[in-house]
Design an enzyme around this catalytic site. Structure first.
Site: not given
Ligand code: G3P
Length: 218
Positions: A83
């Site tokens: 990533k």
């Molecule tokens: O894959 C990206 C994800 O982990 C981000 O999610 O819920 O932290 O916006 P969030």
């Protein structure tokens, strides 16, 4: 549409893996920090559970640091995907890593411009964060349609991973749009299995079956 699970928790990954619905895993520094284990070791354990792509993120901010870290992470297992945050340095790193056969997942993507640039750079995966856009009051579904439209208009190799998924509706909208992949948190995947009518229907069937058994015994 492929399902990835967005977690670094081994129990959650195992549970969904046993259900046969998981095609890959995505992690990020926050998710790995939540587990409290040494990150490289944790990624290695995840790769032992899942055959599909497993994303681990670089921490460095310069191209040089990202490339160095990525080459180390890539040694963990053949299914590791790196990533890379969407920055100019990140895009340069994608340009170096992809030709080496190291797959990249461009992350922290919030605009159509970023999707187009990451695709042109040759990223294997691109991760728009739709939940965070929704939190900011933007129409995340319209945004997704445009992202897929861009990718479908040309012969890009990049696959779109719908990320920052907040609810089951996000998964369904991703499927309707024809997104290649959605990376889904455990709680959302779990909810996708549930429907009160299924529970009620099963209870009713079993009750009626019992009634029939009692009748037959008389
Ligand atoms: O894959 C990206 C994800 O982990 C981000 O999610 O819920 O932290 O916006 P969030």
């Amino acid at each position: 549409m492929k399902f990835f699970i967005d977690t670094a928790n081994l129990d959650q990954i195992k549970e969904m893996q046993e259900l046969g619905i998981i095609d890959g895993v995505t992690t990020n520094p926050t998710l790995l920090a939540k587990e409290g284990a040494e990150p490289t070791e944790q990624l290695r354990k995840i790769c032992e559970i899942v055959d599909g792509p497993v994303s681990g993120e670089v921490i460095g901010l310069t191209t040089e640091e990202m490339v160095k870290e990525a080459r180390e992470l890539a040694k963990i297992a053949s299914n590791i995907v790196i990533k890379i945050p969407f920055t100019k340095d990140g895009i340069k790193a994608v340009n170096i890593l992809e030709p080496e056969g190291i797959k990249t997942n461009v992350t922290l993507v919030f605009s159509q411009n970023q999707v187009l640039i990451a695709a042109k750079a040759g990223a294997s995966y691109i991760s728009p964060f739709i939940g965070r856009l929704m939190d900011n009051g933007q129409n995340e579904i319209d945004f997704l349609w445009e992202c897929m439209d861009i990718l479908n208009s040309y012969d890009f190799k990049s696959e779109l991973i719908v990320a920052s998924v907040r609810n089951t509706r996000h998964v369904i909208e991703s499927a309707k749009i024809g997104a290649h992949i959605a990376t889904i948190p455990f709680a959302v995947l779990d909810k996708m299995f549930k429907h009160p009518n299924t529970d009620q229907g099963l209870e009713d069937f079993l009750k009626d079956w019992e009634k029939l058994q009692s009748k037959l015994k008389k």
